[in-house]
Design a protein around this motif. Structure first.
Motif, PDB file in Angstrom:
ATOM      1  N   VAL A 233     -58.784  50.840  14.199  1.00  0.00           N
ATOM      2  CA  VAL A 233     -60.183  51.245  14.110  1.00  0.00           C
ATOM      3  C   VAL A 233     -60.612  51.474  12.673  1.00  0.00           C
ATOM      4  CG1 VAL A 233     -60.252  52.240  16.414  1.00  0.00           C
ATOM      5  CG2 VAL A 233     -59.518  53.650  14.502  1.00  0.00           C
ATOM      6  N   THR A 234     -59.694  51.791  11.785  1.00  0.00           N
ATOM      7  CA  THR A 234     -60.059  52.028  10.400  1.00  0.00           C
ATOM      8  C   THR A 234     -60.435  50.734   9.687  1.00  0.00           C
ATOM      9  OG1 THR A 234     -57.704  51.887   9.830  1.00  0.00           O
ATOM     10  CG2 THR A 234     -58.633  54.075  10.187  1.00  0.00           C
ATOM     11  N   ASP A 235     -60.067  49.583  10.247  1.00  0.00           N
ATOM     12  CA  ASP A 235     -60.401  48.306   9.628  1.00  0.00           C
ATOM     13  C   ASP A 235     -61.738  47.748  10.098  1.00  0.00           C
ATOM     14  OD1 ASP A 235     -57.994  48.491   8.367  1.00  0.00           O
ATOM     15  OD2 ASP A 235     -56.943  47.091   9.685  1.00  0.00           O
ATOM     16  N   VAL A 236     -62.387  48.423  11.015  1.00  0.00           N
ATOM     17  CA  VAL A 236     -63.650  47.956  11.567  1.00  0.00           C
ATOM     18  C   VAL A 236     -64.733  48.989  11.258  1.00  0.00           C
ATOM     19  CG1 VAL A 236     -64.866  47.247  13.653  1.00  0.00           C
ATOM     20  CG2 VAL A 236     -62.416  46.764  13.407  1.00  0.00           C
ATOM     21  N   ARG A 237     -65.839  48.514  10.694  1.00  0.00           N
ATOM     22  CA  ARG A 237     -66.957  49.407  10.367  1.00  0.00           C
ATOM     23  C   ARG A 237     -68.219  48.865  11.031  1.00  0.00           C
ATOM     24  NH1 ARG A 237     -68.234  49.862   4.781  1.00  0.00           N
ATOM     25  NH2 ARG A 237     -69.068  51.928   5.253  1.00  0.00           N
ATOM     26  N   PRO A 238     -68.473  49.248  12.285  1.00  0.00           N
ATOM     27  CA  PRO A 238     -69.627  48.706  12.996  1.00  0.00           C
ATOM     28  C   PRO A 238     -70.938  49.267  12.452  1.00  0.00           C
ATOM     29  CG  PRO A 238     -68.610  50.429  14.283  1.00  0.00           C
ATOM     30  CD  PRO A 238     -67.710  50.214  13.092  1.00  0.00           C
ATOM     31  N   TRP A 239     -71.997  48.533  12.723  1.00  0.00           N
ATOM     32  CA  TRP A 239     -73.329  49.011  12.381  1.00  0.00           C
ATOM     33  C   TRP A 239     -73.819  49.984  13.457  1.00  0.00           C
ATOM     34  CZ3 TRP A 239     -75.429  48.537   7.803  1.00  0.00           C
ATOM     35  CH2 TRP A 239     -75.138  47.429   6.994  1.00  0.00           C
ATOM     36  N   ALA A 240     -74.612  50.946  13.015  1.00  0.00           N
ATOM     37  CA  ALA A 240     -75.262  51.871  13.940  1.00  0.00           C
ATOM     38  C   ALA A 240     -76.693  52.106  13.475  1.00  0.00           C
ATOM     39  CB  ALA A 240     -74.506  53.193  14.019  1.00  0.00           C
ATOM     40  N   TRP A 241     -77.570  52.299  14.444  1.00  0.00           N
ATOM     41  CA  TRP A 241     -78.983  52.572  14.179  1.00  0.00           C
ATOM     42  C   TRP A 241     -79.300  53.930  14.774  1.00  0.00           C
ATOM     43  CZ3 TRP A 241     -76.717  48.070  15.284  1.00  0.00           C
ATOM     44  CH2 TRP A 241     -76.982  46.972  14.450  1.00  0.00           C
ATOM     45  N   ILE A 242     -79.781  54.859  13.931  1.00  0.00           N
ATOM     46  CA  ILE A 242     -79.962  56.249  14.342  1.00  0.00           C
ATOM     47  C   ILE A 242     -81.410  56.653  14.113  1.00  0.00           C
ATOM     48  CG2 ILE A 242     -79.268  58.636  13.890  1.00  0.00           C
ATOM     49  CD1 ILE A 242     -76.531  57.584  13.083  1.00  0.00           C
ATOM     50  N   GLU A 243     -82.010  57.212  15.157  1.00  0.00           N
ATOM     51  CA  GLU A 243     -83.426  57.590  15.092  1.00  0.00           C
ATOM     52  C   GLU A 243     -83.623  58.824  14.227  1.00  0.00           C
ATOM     53  OE1 GLU A 243     -87.136  58.763  18.110  1.00  0.00           O
ATOM     54  OE2 GLU A 243     -85.130  58.346  18.909  1.00  0.00           O
ATOM     55  N   SER A 244     -84.736  58.823  13.504  1.00  0.00           N
ATOM     56  CA  SER A 244     -85.122  59.979  12.698  1.00  0.00           C
ATOM     57  C   SER A 244     -86.199  60.760  13.437  1.00  0.00           C
ATOM     58  CB  SER A 244     -85.663  59.523  11.339  1.00  0.00           C
ATOM     59  OG  SER A 244     -86.255  60.615  10.647  1.00  0.00           O
ATOM     60  N   PRO A 245     -86.142  62.102  13.426  1.00  0.00           N
ATOM     61  CA  PRO A 245     -87.171  62.888  14.126  1.00  0.00           C
ATOM     62  C   PRO A 245     -88.526  62.865  13.426  1.00  0.00           C
ATOM     63  CG  PRO A 245     -85.664  64.335  12.959  1.00  0.00           C
ATOM     64  CD  PRO A 245     -85.094  62.951  12.837  1.00  0.00           C
ATOM     65  N   ARG A 246     -88.583  62.311  12.214  1.00  0.00           N
ATOM     66  CA  ARG A 246     -89.846  62.274  11.467  1.00  0.00           C
ATOM     67  C   ARG A 246     -89.958  60.930  10.731  1.00  0.00           C
ATOM     68  NH1 ARG A 246     -86.310  65.710   9.398  1.00  0.00           N
ATOM     69  NH2 ARG A 246     -87.322  67.409  10.518  1.00  0.00           N
ATOM     70  N   PRO A 247     -91.170  60.536  10.359  1.00  0.00           N
ATOM     71  CA  PRO A 247     -91.341  59.268   9.628  1.00  0.00           C
ATOM     72  C   PRO A 247     -90.541  59.250   8.335  1.00  0.00           C
ATOM     73  CG  PRO A 247     -93.457  60.075  10.413  1.00  0.00           C
ATOM     74  CD  PRO A 247     -92.461  61.176  10.673  1.00  0.00           C
TER      75      PRO A 247
END
Length: 291
Positions: A233-247
């Motif tokens: 798992v340390t060799d894999v860095r997946p993308w993630a999309w995280i919502e922000s509570p404000r603009p």
């Protein structure tokens, strides 16, 4: 109550399709699950009516980690046109053809075979825009297509996403988790042709979305290759999309924040999110789930 908690949801299956802008002839798919699609999935599991307010369900912060982004798949699809056997639905939507079929099926009429297997000699097209006849009140087709309508539909094949819903109310997250495993309505991954596989609700943990993604291993692959050991798992860095509570300044908004779902397509507003490369911790939690 005020500390954030995250409900982890596994979205995996042979096909997924998370449309954003596609309509009619071209049905697109986003590269990852949309918040509108996931909240709709949870609302269906809870048994909410389409017009029912979403309330706290829509207020949860949304995040998604692409453990297996999947492969885009194009489906060549046609609708209607040509001739085909009369089905029960056709007898309801076109009273003129239903009358002809009734004569053909009469005892002194020509042999028509089992119900639903009969065909009219003349050309018969698929019914469209079913309306009520102003004179008789019978259901008729306002338009009959002579030629097939060609549509283009896109899917994600063999994808797996780890979705997180962050909210301080753990009781709400627990209700969603229970509903996902005991749904009151059928669930699908964006489109009715895409049922989910295996476990959906993977548990509720304290912390933020990013912390949850960093402390949990990649979802296991249901396709195993004996000659190819899995990468650490340390060799894999997946993308993630995280919502922000404000603009967020300099970040374009997404129009997939559900306000309500309805027969007319529903209402959506704007939300903001950031993209991150996730470094999974070496001590990350593994999984004991049904694939």
């Amino acid at each position: 109550m005020n500390d954030p908690h995250v409900l982890l949801i596994r979205l995996a299956g042979p096909l997924q399709s998370w449309g954003l802008t596609g309509r009619f002839a071209r049905r697109d798919t986003h590269s990852r699950p949309t918040k509108s699609g996931v909240i709709g999935l949870c609302a269906a599991a809870l048994g909410l009516d389409r017009e029912e307010p979403l309330g706290e369900l829509a207020e949860a912060l949304f995040g998604v980690r692409a453990d297996r982004p999947g492969t885009p798949l194009r489906d060549y699809h046609t609708v209607g046109g040509g001739t085909y056997p009369l089905c029960p639905r056709d007898l309801l939507t076109d009273h003129q053809r239903a009358a002809k079929a009734t004569v053909a099926a009469a005892p002194d009429g020509p042999e028509s075979g089992p119900f639903g297997r009969g065909e009219l000699e003349a050309w018969y097209g698929s019914p469209k825009y079913v309306t009520a006849d102003p004179a008789s009140g019978a259901l008729v087709s306002g338009e009959v297509r002579r030629h097939a309508l060609i549509t283009e539909r896109w899917y994600l094949a063999d994808a797996a996403f780890l979705v997180g819903l962050e909210h301080p109310d753990t009781a709400l997250l627990e209700r969603i988790a229970h509903a996902l495993e005991h749904p009151k309505r059928l669930l699908w991954l964006g489109r009715k042709a895409c049922p989910p596989s295996g476990d959906l609700a993977l548990g509720i943990i304290p912390g933020t979305l990013r912390e949850a993604f960093e402390t949990h291993a990649l979802l296991p692959d249901d396709i195993c290759y004996e000659s190819e050991p899995p990468a650490p798992v340390t060799d894999v860095r997946p993308w993630a999309w995280i919502e922000s509570p404000r603009p967020l300044p300099g970040v374009g908004p997404l129009s997939d924040q559900p306000v309500r779902f309805g027969a007319d397509g529903g209402v959506h507003s704007l939300r903001w999110e950031t993209r991150h490369r996730i470094t999974i911790a070496s001590h990350a939690h593994g999984w004991d789930i049904i694939l």
